[in-house]
Motif scaffolding. Sequence first.
Motif, PDB file in Angstrom:
ATOM      1  N   ASN A 122       0.842  -1.197   0.000  1.00 30.87           N
ATOM      2  CA  ASN A 122       0.000   0.000   0.000  1.00 30.87           C
ATOM      3  C   ASN A 122       0.876   1.247   0.000  1.00 30.87           C
ATOM      4  O   ASN A 122       1.303   1.728   1.049  1.00 30.87           O
ATOM      5  CB  ASN A 122      -0.912  -0.011   1.223  1.00 30.87           C
ATOM      6  N   GLN A 123       1.138   1.775  -1.200  1.00 26.99           N
ATOM      7  CA  GLN A 123       1.961   2.974  -1.347  1.00 26.99           C
ATOM      8  C   GLN A 123       1.136   4.038  -2.079  1.00 26.99           C
ATOM      9  O   GLN A 123       0.983   3.988  -3.300  1.00 26.99           O
ATOM     10  CB  GLN A 123       3.230   2.642  -2.133  1.00 26.99           C
ATOM     11  N   PRO A 124       0.570   4.987  -1.327  1.00 29.06           N
ATOM     12  CA  PRO A 124      -0.235   6.026  -1.966  1.00 29.06           C
ATOM     13  C   PRO A 124       0.553   6.759  -3.055  1.00 29.06           C
ATOM     14  O   PRO A 124       1.699   7.160  -2.851  1.00 29.06           O
ATOM     15  CB  PRO A 124      -0.580   6.961  -0.804  1.00 29.06           C
ATOM     16  N   SER A 249       4.765  14.314  -9.191  1.00 27.10           N
ATOM     17  CA  SER A 249       4.157  13.142  -8.569  1.00 27.10           C
ATOM     18  C   SER A 249       5.180  12.418  -7.706  1.00 27.10           C
ATOM     19  O   SER A 249       6.384  12.655  -7.799  1.00 27.10           O
ATOM     20  CB  SER A 249       3.580  12.198  -9.625  1.00 27.10           C
ATOM     21  N   LEU A 250       4.685  11.533  -6.868  1.00 23.86           N
ATOM     22  CA  LEU A 250       5.537  10.692  -6.031  1.00 23.86           C
ATOM     23  C   LEU A 250       4.678   9.593  -5.427  1.00 23.86           C
ATOM     24  O   LEU A 250       3.450   9.647  -5.474  1.00 23.86           O
ATOM     25  CB  LEU A 250       6.231  11.507  -4.935  1.00 23.86           C
ATOM     26  N   TYR A 251       5.339   8.576  -4.866  1.00 25.87           N
ATOM     27  CA  TYR A 251       4.612   7.594  -4.071  1.00 25.87           C
ATOM     28  C   TYR A 251       5.355   7.376  -2.770  1.00 25.87           C
ATOM     29  O   TYR A 251       6.569   7.583  -2.671  1.00 25.87           O
ATOM     30  CB  TYR A 251       4.372   6.286  -4.831  1.00 25.87           C
ATOM     31  N   VAL A 252       4.588   7.000  -1.736  1.00 26.83           N
ATOM     32  CA  VAL A 252       5.113   6.974  -0.373  1.00 26.83           C
ATOM     33  C   VAL A 252       4.572   5.741   0.328  1.00 26.83           C
ATOM     34  O   VAL A 252       3.461   5.279   0.047  1.00 26.83           O
ATOM     35  CB  VAL A 252       4.703   8.271   0.370  1.00 26.83           C
ATOM     36  N   GLY A 272      -4.023   7.259  -6.851  1.00 28.17           N
ATOM     37  CA  GLY A 272      -3.967   5.810  -6.945  1.00 28.17           C
ATOM     38  C   GLY A 272      -3.127   5.198  -5.837  1.00 28.17           C
ATOM     39  O   GLY A 272      -2.673   5.895  -4.916  1.00 28.17           O
ATOM     40  N   THR A 273      -2.906   3.915  -5.962  1.00 29.03           N
ATOM     41  CA  THR A 273      -2.097   3.182  -4.991  1.00 29.03           C
ATOM     42  C   THR A 273      -1.146   2.249  -5.731  1.00 29.03           C
ATOM     43  O   THR A 273      -1.569   1.493  -6.611  1.00 29.03           O
ATOM     44  CB  THR A 273      -2.990   2.343  -4.054  1.00 29.03           C
ATOM     45  N   LEU A 274       0.121   2.302  -5.382  1.00 34.81           N
ATOM     46  CA  LEU A 274       1.122   1.401  -5.931  1.00 34.81           C
ATOM     47  C   LEU A 274       1.455   0.317  -4.912  1.00 34.81           C
ATOM     48  O   LEU A 274       1.100   0.401  -3.738  1.00 34.81           O
ATOM     49  CB  LEU A 274       2.389   2.156  -6.307  1.00 34.81           C
TER      50      LEU A 274
END
Length: 279
Positions: A122-124, A249-252, A272-274
């Motif tokens: 679960n990486q927003p 953009s980024l994911y965390v 989304g979710t990565l």
Amino acid sequence: MLTAPVRQLGESERRAVERLLDLDPYASAQVAERVAARGLAWWRAEGRMLGYGSRRQLESICWLGGNLTPVLAGPQAVAAFADLLSGEERLCSSIVGRADAVLQLWDRLASAWGPARDVRPNQPLLAIDALPVVPADPQVRRVRSSEFDLLFPAAVAMYTEEVGVSPLIDDGGRGYRRRVTDMIRSGRAYARFVDGRVVFKAELAVVTRRTAQVQGVWVAPDWRGRGIATAAMAAVIRDALMRVAPTVSLYVNDFNLPARRVYQRCGFRPVGTLATVLF
């Protein structure tokens, strides 16, 4: 039954690939940057682009190189990609992409490719297309080539903390040194320096015509809790939007609550979710 086989794509199908990448510009940014820079010819792409769907209607793609990244892969496409890949030796260091496709792929590949070193389900995924409303830190700027020796230890510390292994292990750090050097030379590395050391850093690790994706965000441990990250990130966003791309953009990781609060204050919105599987 699967109605379409998986096949390796070449330069003749580049337009169809780019069309799919444009449909998901944030989650597929790393793949889009590589395609723009190197195309689809296997001999220069340093990886393979797999496609699912008929030649008239390409439905989804999957990049297989240093990372494995499915793009717009529904259940049938995931099953088809997994059937092919499960018979091959794993060479990639991670699987990363939209969470539903990545986790379905991993369910099918785990017995052949496992075990994983870590699974982050679960990486927003976040994006922003307007200047932050919070003030930007004027001391955050692009890193100069002469400052490599100051930035590199911070980059190693960030990578080790985030990924769980040192980037210096495999080849003594030669590849990672090249990466950091390239980030500086291309104007993608940012830092705040205090008394000759880095107390904040970030980089535009991926740049496409649709987005600049921030990675490597790091605050020196003894500077954490002082509230510098929000203004520092605002400075990075401002420069990237004005100079590089129309969005940032980024994911965390979902468990990184301090970072998520910083990004929320800066004005990022969820897109989304990565998920990431690390080997």
